[in-house]
Design a protein around this motif. Structure first.
Motif, PDB file in Angstrom:
ATOM      1  N   GLY A  57       0.893  -1.238  -0.122  1.00 19.57           N
ATOM      2  CA  GLY A  57      -0.003   0.237   0.306  1.00 19.57           C
ATOM      3  C   GLY A  57       0.590   1.177   0.145  1.00 19.57           C
ATOM      4  O   GLY A  57       2.050   1.424   0.604  1.00 19.57           O
ATOM      5  N   THR A  64      -5.221   6.302  -0.321  1.00 19.49           N
ATOM      6  CA  THR A  64      -4.187   5.063  -0.122  1.00 19.49           C
ATOM      7  C   THR A  64      -4.738   4.131  -1.114  1.00 19.49           C
ATOM      8  O   THR A  64      -5.825   3.621  -1.133  1.00 19.49           O
ATOM      9  CB  THR A  64      -4.293   4.756   1.246  1.00 19.49           C
ATOM     10  OG1 THR A  64      -3.992   5.648   2.000  1.00 19.49           O
ATOM     11  CG2 THR A  64      -3.219   3.661   1.357  1.00 19.49           C
ATOM     12  N   THR A  65      -3.610   3.678  -2.008  1.00 17.83           N
ATOM     13  CA  THR A  65      -4.055   2.583  -2.815  1.00 17.83           C
ATOM     14  C   THR A  65      -3.172   1.144  -2.364  1.00 17.83           C
ATOM     15  O   THR A  65      -2.242   1.135  -1.770  1.00 17.83           O
ATOM     16  CB  THR A  65      -3.296   2.836  -4.098  1.00 17.83           C
ATOM     17  OG1 THR A  65      -3.832   3.914  -4.639  1.00 17.83           O
ATOM     18  CG2 THR A  65      -3.652   1.704  -5.264  1.00 17.83           C
ATOM     19  N   VAL A  66      -3.975   0.129  -2.500  1.00 15.26           N
ATOM     20  CA  VAL A  66      -3.633  -1.262  -2.083  1.00 15.26           C
ATOM     21  C   VAL A  66      -3.372  -1.977  -3.403  1.00 15.26           C
ATOM     22  O   VAL A  66      -4.319  -2.203  -4.187  1.00 15.26           O
ATOM     23  CB  VAL A  66      -4.374  -1.992  -1.006  1.00 15.26           C
ATOM     24  CG1 VAL A  66      -4.079  -3.119  -0.691  1.00 15.26           C
ATOM     25  CG2 VAL A  66      -4.399  -0.987   0.093  1.00 15.26           C
ATOM     26  N   ASN A  85      -9.550  -0.596  -0.527  1.00 15.08           N
ATOM     27  CA  ASN A  85      -8.966  -0.356   0.839  1.00 15.08           C
ATOM     28  C   ASN A  85     -10.024   0.051   1.784  1.00 15.08           C
ATOM     29  O   ASN A  85     -10.674   0.819   1.535  1.00 15.08           O
ATOM     30  CB  ASN A  85      -8.153   1.074   0.279  1.00 15.08           C
ATOM     31  CG  ASN A  85      -7.355   1.538   1.857  1.00 15.08           C
ATOM     32  OD1 ASN A  85      -7.260   0.977   2.756  1.00 15.08           O
ATOM     33  ND2 ASN A  85      -7.193   2.774   1.932  1.00 15.08           N
ATOM     34  N   PHE A  99      -3.336   0.979   6.059  1.00 13.10           N
ATOM     35  CA  PHE A  99      -4.359   0.484   5.261  1.00 13.10           C
ATOM     36  C   PHE A  99      -4.857  -0.882   5.682  1.00 13.10           C
ATOM     37  O   PHE A  99      -4.086  -1.515   6.232  1.00 13.10           O
ATOM     38  CB  PHE A  99      -3.778   0.528   3.928  1.00 13.10           C
ATOM     39  CG  PHE A  99      -2.741  -0.494   3.449  1.00 13.10           C
ATOM     40  CD1 PHE A  99      -2.777  -1.755   3.225  1.00 13.10           C
ATOM     41  CD2 PHE A  99      -1.419   0.117   3.730  1.00 13.10           C
ATOM     42  CE1 PHE A  99      -1.626  -2.604   2.907  1.00 13.10           C
ATOM     43  CE2 PHE A  99      -0.207  -0.703   3.384  1.00 13.10           C
ATOM     44  CZ  PHE A  99      -0.410  -2.057   3.197  1.00 13.10           C
TER      45      PHE A  99
END
Length: 341
Positions: A57, A64-66, A85, A99
């Motif tokens: 993440g 926030t990107t996972v 997320n 995250f």
């Protein structure tokens, strides 16, 4: 197999640095990751990066990107898809990145059981991104990584992992074993045979090489998850150990069959000389390859380290070839056969 998590929240934490929490929710698991570094954070399902599903993440702006990815080696994992997320809620004060996401227990994924082992990593360097978020390239994590052998209930005392770096100590021990001790051992047999103490010194230096090599081998064999010999450095190192063992056995045989009255040098002695130097050279190459391997698994090796090592080899070679024979007042004569006593 029994799932490794129960309804209670389980966790792995390095005090105020990195924390992984997991909880079983129905037929899936929710994982929450906290990192004090803030660039990116990750954990993977598997013993090592040679075969692991990795989730990482990172934050771009306020989002926030996972990413779910798959790793087949010690490099950047191959991104597969962006996963949802979930809302984290309250995070620890020290966490710069947090995250949460959900992962199925089985299906197309590796089954999570009590025997599951995980890996983790995080970095202060934000990923580079010139296009879609799925294509963002994460930077190497440096020394901030490790293996998670178990999660414990959150109510219990979190695991505080030691900062012991077995790869660093393996490298240091092997440097002493193959770039220092053999230089002194070869020097004593080449330049100090006029001294009655030369043989004991020669043996002592190579006994140190043997002991240090065994210690260095155990450091990575006991602390590293399989496969143990999945790279060229490890295979060359194993070859050096085999050659060293044969060289030691040959040296013992030569000592036990030494005849004071002999008038010429036996073939076994010449083989010992040349195989010894060949083993020494392979040991030096293995150490150099170890620096490259150390970088490949995510550590940082300053170019100055390579320069200092190669410089040391040049100095050591001059020490062996020319040595301090003049200072010792002795010049080796190839036909001379002093006593081992």
């Amino acid at each position: 197999m029994t799932p490794f998590l129960l309804a209670a929240v389980s966790a792995f934490c390095i005090d105020k640095q990195y924390c992984l929490e997991g909880q079983q929710v129905g037929d899936a698991f929710e994982f929450t990751v906290y990192s004090s570094l803030g660039g990116w954070a990750a954990f993977g399902v598997g013993h090592s990066m040679t075969d692991a599903q990795i989730y990482y993440g990172f934050q771009v702006g306020n989002k926030t990107t996972v990413v779910s990815s798959w790793s087949k080696g010690h490099g950047r994992p191959q991104p597969l898809e962006i996963v949802e997320n979930l809302q984290v809620g309250s995070a620890p004060d020290w966490a710069k990145l947090a995250f949460r996401f959900k992962r199925p227990a089985s299906g197309n994924y590796s089954q999570l059981t009590q025997d599951s082992v995980f890996i983790y990593a995080h970095s202060s360097k934000a990923p580079t991104n010139d296009g879609p978020l799925l294509s963002a390239k994460i930077a190497f994590h440096g020394p901030n990584f490790g293996v998670i052998d178990r999660l414990i209930e959150r109510e219990a005392q979190p695991i505080l992992q030691p900062t012991f770096n077995q790869h660093f100590w393996h490298g240091l021990v092997m440097f002493l074993a193959w770039a220092v001790a053999p230089v002194l051992g070869i020097f004593t047999s080449r330049h100090l045979k006029h001294s009655k103490a030369w043989f004991k010194l020669h043996v002592s230096f190579f006994v140190f090489t043997l002991a240090a090599t065994v210690a260095g081998f155990l450091l990575v064999y006991l602390f590293k998850t399989p496969e143990h010999f999945d790279n060229l450095h490890a295979k060359v190192g194993l070859s050096v150990i085999i050659m060293m063992t044969l060289q030691i056995l040959l040296g013992i045989y030569i000592d036990q069959t030494y005849v004071h009255s002999r008038t010429e040098t036996p073939l076994r002695d010449k083989i010992h000389w040349f195989t010894g130097r060949a083993t020494f050279l392979m040991g030096l190459i293995a150490v150099l390859m170890g620096f490259q391997r150390y970088e490949k698994i995510g550590h940082i090796v300053d170019p100055l380290v390579y320069a200092l090592y190669l410089g040391w080899i040049a100095v050591a070679d001059a020490f062996v070839v020319y040595g301090v024979s003049k200072a010792a007042g002795y010049h080796p004569v190839p036909s001379e056969e002093p006593s081992n006593a």
